[in-house]
Design an enzyme around this catalytic site. Sequence first.
Site, PDB file in Angstrom:
ATOM      1  N   HIS A   1      -8.638   0.071  18.834  1.00 64.90           N
ATOM      2  CA  HIS A   1      -8.216   1.298  18.138  1.00 64.90           C
ATOM      3  C   HIS A   1      -9.476   1.852  17.484  1.00 64.90           C
ATOM      4  O   HIS A   1      -9.834   1.464  16.379  1.00 64.90           O
ATOM      5  CB  HIS A   1      -7.138   0.976  17.100  1.00 64.90           C
ATOM      6  CG  HIS A   1      -6.693   2.187  16.332  1.00 64.90           C
ATOM      7  ND1 HIS A   1      -6.174   3.298  16.942  1.00 64.90           N
ATOM      8  CD2 HIS A   1      -6.697   2.457  15.004  1.00 64.90           C
ATOM      9  CE1 HIS A   1      -5.879   4.207  16.022  1.00 64.90           C
ATOM     10  NE2 HIS A   1      -6.201   3.723  14.841  1.00 64.90           N
TER      11      HIS A   1
ATOM     12  N   ASP B   1       2.167  -1.660  -4.566  1.00 66.05           N
ATOM     13  CA  ASP B   1       0.799  -1.162  -4.715  1.00 66.05           C
ATOM     14  C   ASP B   1       0.214  -1.752  -5.991  1.00 66.05           C
ATOM     15  O   ASP B   1       0.951  -2.191  -6.875  1.00 66.05           O
ATOM     16  CB  ASP B   1       0.778   0.373  -4.787  1.00 66.05           C
ATOM     17  CG  ASP B   1      -0.561   0.959  -4.370  1.00 66.05           C
ATOM     18  OD1 ASP B   1      -0.658   1.521  -3.265  1.00 66.05           O
ATOM     19  OD2 ASP B   1      -1.538   0.844  -5.156  1.00 66.05           O
TER      20      ASP B   1
ATOM     21  N   GLY C   1       0.868  -1.188   0.000  1.00 59.82           N
ATOM     22  CA  GLY C   1       0.000   0.000   0.000  1.00 59.82           C
ATOM     23  C   GLY C   1       0.898   1.230   0.000  1.00 59.82           C
ATOM     24  O   GLY C   1       1.550   1.524   1.010  1.00 59.82           O
ATOM     25  N   SER C   2       0.961   1.923  -1.159  1.00 58.50           N
ATOM     26  CA  SER C   2       1.873   3.082  -1.265  1.00 58.50           C
ATOM     27  C   SER C   2       1.094   4.384  -1.280  1.00 58.50           C
ATOM     28  O   SER C   2       1.433   5.297  -2.030  1.00 58.50           O
ATOM     29  CB  SER C   2       2.703   2.980  -2.546  1.00 58.50           C
ATOM     30  OG  SER C   2       3.208   1.699  -2.684  1.00 58.50           O
ATOM     31  N   GLY C   3       0.045   4.462  -0.484  1.00 59.81           N
ATOM     32  CA  GLY C   3      -0.751   5.683  -0.388  1.00 59.81           C
ATOM     33  C   GLY C   3      -0.164   6.640   0.639  1.00 59.81           C
ATOM     34  O   GLY C   3       1.053   6.636   0.896  1.00 59.81           O
TER      35      GLY C   3
ATOM     36  N   ARG D   1     -12.384   4.930   6.117  1.00 56.33           N
ATOM     37  CA  ARG D   1     -13.852   5.015   6.243  1.00 56.33           C
ATOM     38  C   ARG D   1     -14.381   6.258   5.550  1.00 56.33           C
ATOM     39  O   ARG D   1     -13.849   7.352   5.727  1.00 56.33           O
ATOM     40  CB  ARG D   1     -14.233   5.032   7.727  1.00 56.33           C
ATOM     41  CG  ARG D   1     -15.729   4.895   7.953  1.00 56.33           C
ATOM     42  CD  ARG D   1     -16.038   4.068   9.180  1.00 56.33           C
ATOM     43  NE  ARG D   1     -15.595   4.713  10.392  1.00 56.33           N
ATOM     44  CZ  ARG D   1     -16.408   5.103  11.365  1.00 56.33           C
ATOM     45  NH1 ARG D   1     -17.712   4.941  11.251  1.00 56.33           N
ATOM     46  NH2 ARG D   1     -15.921   5.657  12.446  1.00 56.33           N
TER      47      ARG D   1
ATOM     48  N   VAL E   1      -1.658  -2.057   9.599  1.00 49.79           N
ATOM     49  CA  VAL E   1      -2.011  -0.647   9.826  1.00 49.79           C
ATOM     50  C   VAL E   1      -3.432  -0.360   9.318  1.00 49.79           C
ATOM     51  O   VAL E   1      -4.135   0.502   9.833  1.00 49.79           O
ATOM     52  CB  VAL E   1      -1.001   0.303   9.131  1.00 49.79           C
ATOM     53  CG1 VAL E   1      -1.295   1.764   9.445  1.00 49.79           C
ATOM     54  CG2 VAL E   1       0.432  -0.027   9.544  1.00 49.79           C
ATOM     55  N   THR E   2      -3.859  -1.129   8.310  1.00 54.49           N
ATOM     56  CA  THR E   2      -5.177  -0.906   7.701  1.00 54.49           C
ATOM     57  C   THR E   2      -6.287  -0.988   8.761  1.00 54.49           C
ATOM     58  O   THR E   2      -6.264  -1.865   9.630  1.00 54.49           O
ATOM     59  CB  THR E   2      -5.409  -1.979   6.604  1.00 54.49           C
ATOM     60  OG1 THR E   2      -4.364  -1.871   5.656  1.00 54.49           O
ATOM     61  CG2 THR E   2      -6.748  -1.802   5.924  1.00 54.49           C
TER      62      THR E   2
ATOM     63  N   ARG F   1     -18.260   1.162  10.692  1.00 54.25           N
ATOM     64  CA  ARG F   1     -16.998   0.449  10.916  1.00 54.25           C
ATOM     65  C   ARG F   1     -17.087  -0.985  10.407  1.00 54.25           C
ATOM     66  O   ARG F   1     -16.128  -1.551   9.902  1.00 54.25           O
ATOM     67  CB  ARG F   1     -16.710   0.415  12.421  1.00 54.25           C
ATOM     68  CG  ARG F   1     -15.744   1.455  12.829  1.00 54.25           C
ATOM     69  CD  ARG F   1     -15.636   1.538  14.326  1.00 54.25           C
ATOM     70  NE  ARG F   1     -15.391   2.918  14.678  1.00 54.25           N
ATOM     71  CZ  ARG F   1     -14.213   3.516  14.552  1.00 54.25           C
ATOM     72  NH1 ARG F   1     -13.170   2.859  14.122  1.00 54.25           N
ATOM     73  NH2 ARG F   1     -14.072   4.782  14.868  1.00 54.25           N
TER      74      ARG F   1
END
Length: 303
Positions: free
Chosen positions: A172, A30, A6-8, A79, A115-116, A85
């Site tokens: 979290h 990505d 994921g390169s965002g 989100r 991390v997602t 959620r």
Amino acid sequence: MIAIIGSGRVGTSIALQLISRELDDIILVDIVKGLPQGEALDLGHTASEMGSDVSVKGSNDHADIKGAQIVIVTAGLARKPGMSRLDLAIKNAEIIKPISLEMKRYAPNSKILMVTNPLDAMTYVAFRTTGFPRNRVFGMGGMLDLSRLKYALALKLGISRASIRALVIGEHGDNMVPLARYASVGGIPITSLLSKNDLDDAAEDARKIAAEVIALKGATNFAPGNGVAGMVESITRDRKTLVAASTYLEGEYGVKGICIGVPVILGSNGIEKIVEIELNEDEKRRFMEGVRVLKEAVSSIPL
Ligand code: NAI
């Protein structure tokens, strides 16, 4: 090598923090053609100016994570307005499940740092789908929450954030548990410097500020980048730092069968120990509410 899938916004922010700490070479992956390659060049140019010799590569092929000791996963959606959620959990699980199979195939000995969002549910999806031992699958959420709690406490105290030690555990999300009463300032218990009202206020600020940042700029990226880099540093340098991380519980804190944020020791083996501390009634209630929400979420995700 450290792989970032994921390169965002968050993935590249983590990469920048890792470059400045010179921990290891980095590969960004990505699905968008050209994006990870372009980000890798831009980051590589930054590294050369910073005098950091880590190499940064970009790829659209998940097979290129081969040989990574740590795989950080930031692929997925954030989100959107009107999305619950649970909707997000179901959508992102569809992304995290195939990625988990790729991690199992190409980096079977790696440690996975999720991390997602929703963080605890996605950590669980990766844990179950890879079948890796629980010390090698964990998530970053509490470090970001902690950065917000320290920020709020430092404003109340009018002192440097560097003097503050604290912990935020639990889900979290809405049910995070800021352990403000366990915080210390240069070794002095914070309860002798701030009133209960001030501590409760700071905890509430830390809880609410995420929504404000998202309303203002649409996402958060710098603070999560820093939280992840700190955890990666503890692993690569085997520092055995005590941090909060989302991990699969097998009876600790009276909970089994989900991932949630708890204090852990993080070293070269990943999660080397789960530290159990006493929670008061209020903290326990909030922690268990997070457990309830997460049990509901993971039971709705087809695995
Ligand atoms: P973004 O949209 O900027 O980046 C996500 C990237 O993932 C995109 O470039 C997309 O093309 C890529 N992607 C999607 N599917 C993929 C796949 N199968 N393989 C490889 N790449 C894939 O989003 P941003 O802002 O970077 O956020 C990423 C995630 O991190 C979100 O779920 C967000 O909620 C979460 N997040 C978590 C935090 C935490 O504390 N744990 C803090 C901030 C964000």
